[in-house]
Motif scaffolding. Structure first.
Motif, PDB file in Angstrom:
ATOM      1  N   GLN A  91      -4.137  -8.337  11.952  1.00 32.64           N
ATOM      2  CA  GLN A  91      -3.664  -8.393  10.572  1.00 32.64           C
ATOM      3  C   GLN A  91      -4.612  -7.651   9.638  1.00 32.64           C
ATOM      4  O   GLN A  91      -4.186  -7.022   8.668  1.00 32.64           O
ATOM      5  CB  GLN A  91      -3.524  -9.861  10.130  1.00 32.64           C
ATOM      6  CG  GLN A  91      -3.132 -10.062   8.687  1.00 32.64           C
ATOM      7  CD  GLN A  91      -1.720  -9.622   8.355  1.00 32.64           C
ATOM      8  OE1 GLN A  91      -0.829  -9.712   9.200  1.00 32.64           O
ATOM      9  NE2 GLN A  91      -1.514  -9.123   7.139  1.00 32.64           N
ATOM     10  N   ARG A  96      -3.188  -2.297   3.119  1.00 33.25           N
ATOM     11  CA  ARG A  96      -3.276  -3.332   2.083  1.00 33.25           C
ATOM     12  C   ARG A  96      -1.932  -3.567   1.401  1.00 33.25           C
ATOM     13  O   ARG A  96      -1.548  -4.715   1.156  1.00 33.25           O
ATOM     14  CB  ARG A  96      -4.332  -2.932   1.050  1.00 33.25           C
ATOM     15  CG  ARG A  96      -4.538  -3.963  -0.050  1.00 33.25           C
ATOM     16  CD  ARG A  96      -5.667  -3.573  -0.978  1.00 33.25           C
ATOM     17  NE  ARG A  96      -6.934  -3.428  -0.256  1.00 33.25           N
ATOM     18  CZ  ARG A  96      -8.076  -3.064  -0.832  1.00 33.25           C
ATOM     19  NH1 ARG A  96      -8.100  -2.780  -2.124  1.00 33.25           N
ATOM     20  NH2 ARG A  96      -9.175  -2.956  -0.114  1.00 33.25           N
ATOM     21  N   ALA A  99       0.313  -5.745   3.627  1.00 32.53           N
ATOM     22  CA  ALA A  99      -0.309  -6.913   4.276  1.00 32.53           C
ATOM     23  C   ALA A  99       0.597  -8.133   4.260  1.00 32.53           C
ATOM     24  O   ALA A  99       0.519  -8.979   5.162  1.00 32.53           O
ATOM     25  CB  ALA A  99      -1.637  -7.234   3.616  1.00 32.53           C
TER      26      ALA A  99
END
Length: 301
Positions: A91, A96, A99
């Motif tokens: 993960q 970003r 995410a």
């Protein structure tokens, strides 16, 4: 980093000698960072007039051939050996902006992923979409957790049932029965993640079962899916066995729709009653101690 060896034998049997038309084989694995092909060969009996290797629209290698003689049996043996380095996605490596779900793909990538985000099967009652949303955790859900949870749920809550006829059952039927084959589970999860906006594709290949482990789908070709996750690229998910990442999975071809990934298909000339049946065996072994051969030159690539 095991060296995996595959021997995939398909035998078509007939009541009397029949003629053969062109056949199409998906047998050469896709080269990537986690699987590097060391050797590959195809043995065909009766021998073909010629054999061609071309790339399809997805970049998969398709081998075309036409057996030269009439016969009561057509035998195709696909052999390969590759260096397999399993990859487990993290993960923390997800981009970003992606995410958590929901997210939008980058503007530069979105056009190329477009058709892979569109459901291929009508979900008239929205059963697949509702099922997919049970894995959401409120306003934001970690992207890899969402996909992993869905993979694990199919593995733990559904019953694997081998089915030898061609094709797949509808995702809605798979949900209703809570059972199916690896193809059925791959198609269900593809449609489920596409309903959430993910780009996904169907994968056909082989499954390695290490000693002491039991995987469903061994002894034949196997099916799973890949999902495009920004920062990770195409990530393997095998809902039949609850595998996230490429552990024990040997990718041969990746396509938009399962109908584009038939491992072996072709035509023959004769009466319907002449066909007696088909036998398929697949052996995947750890050949790390063996010496690999060079990859043969492919024509027309």
């Amino acid at each position: 980093m095991p060296i995996l060896s595959v021997e995939h034998t398909t035998i078509y049997r007939y009541r009397r000698s029949v003629g053969f038309g062109e056949h199409r084989l998906l047998g050469r694995p896709r080269d990537s960072a986690d699987q590097i092909l060391q050797s590959w060969s195809v043995e065909i009996s009766p021998a073909p007039v010629a054999m061609r290797h071309v790339q399809d629209v997805f970049g998969n290698v398709v081998t075309s051939f036409t057996p030269a003689m009439r016969a009561q049996e057509l035998r195709v043996v696909n052999r390969l050996r590759l260096d397999h380095t399993p990859v487990t996605p993290r993960q923390s490596d997800v981009a970003r902006y992606a995410a958590t779900w929901p997210f939008g793909y980058d503007a530069a990538e979105s056009p190329d992923l477009g058709r892979l985000r569109e459901p291929s099967i009508e979900d008239a009652d929205h059963a697949v979409g509702r099922w997919a949303r049970r894995f959401l955790r409120g306003a934001e859900t970690p992207t890899l957790d969402l996909l992993s949870d869905m993979t694990q749920a199919i593995d733990s809550e559904f019953s694997y049932r081998a089915r030898f006829e061609e094709g797949t059952q509808s995702p809605a039927r798979t949900l209703a029965l809570c059972s199916g084959t690896c193809r059925d589970y791959a198609v269900l999860m593809i449609e489920a993640v596409r309903s959430l906006g993910f780009a996904a594709r169907f994968v056909t290949g082989y499954l390695y079962s290490p000693r002491g482990e039991h995987h469903h789908g061994g002894g034949a070709t196997h099916a799973w899916l890949e999902v495009f996750v920004p920062g990770l690229g195409w990530v393997d998910f095998d809902p039949t066995n609850g595998i996230v990442g490429s552990r024990d999975l040997i990718r041969v071809a990746s396509v938009r729709d399962w109908r584009q990934a038939v491992p072996l298909a072709g035509t023959w000339n004769g009466l319907p009653a002449d066909f007696l049946g088909m036998d398929v065996t697949v052996r995947v072994t750890d050949a790390s101690a063996d010496t690999a051969l060079p990859v043969p030159h492919l024509q027309a690539l």
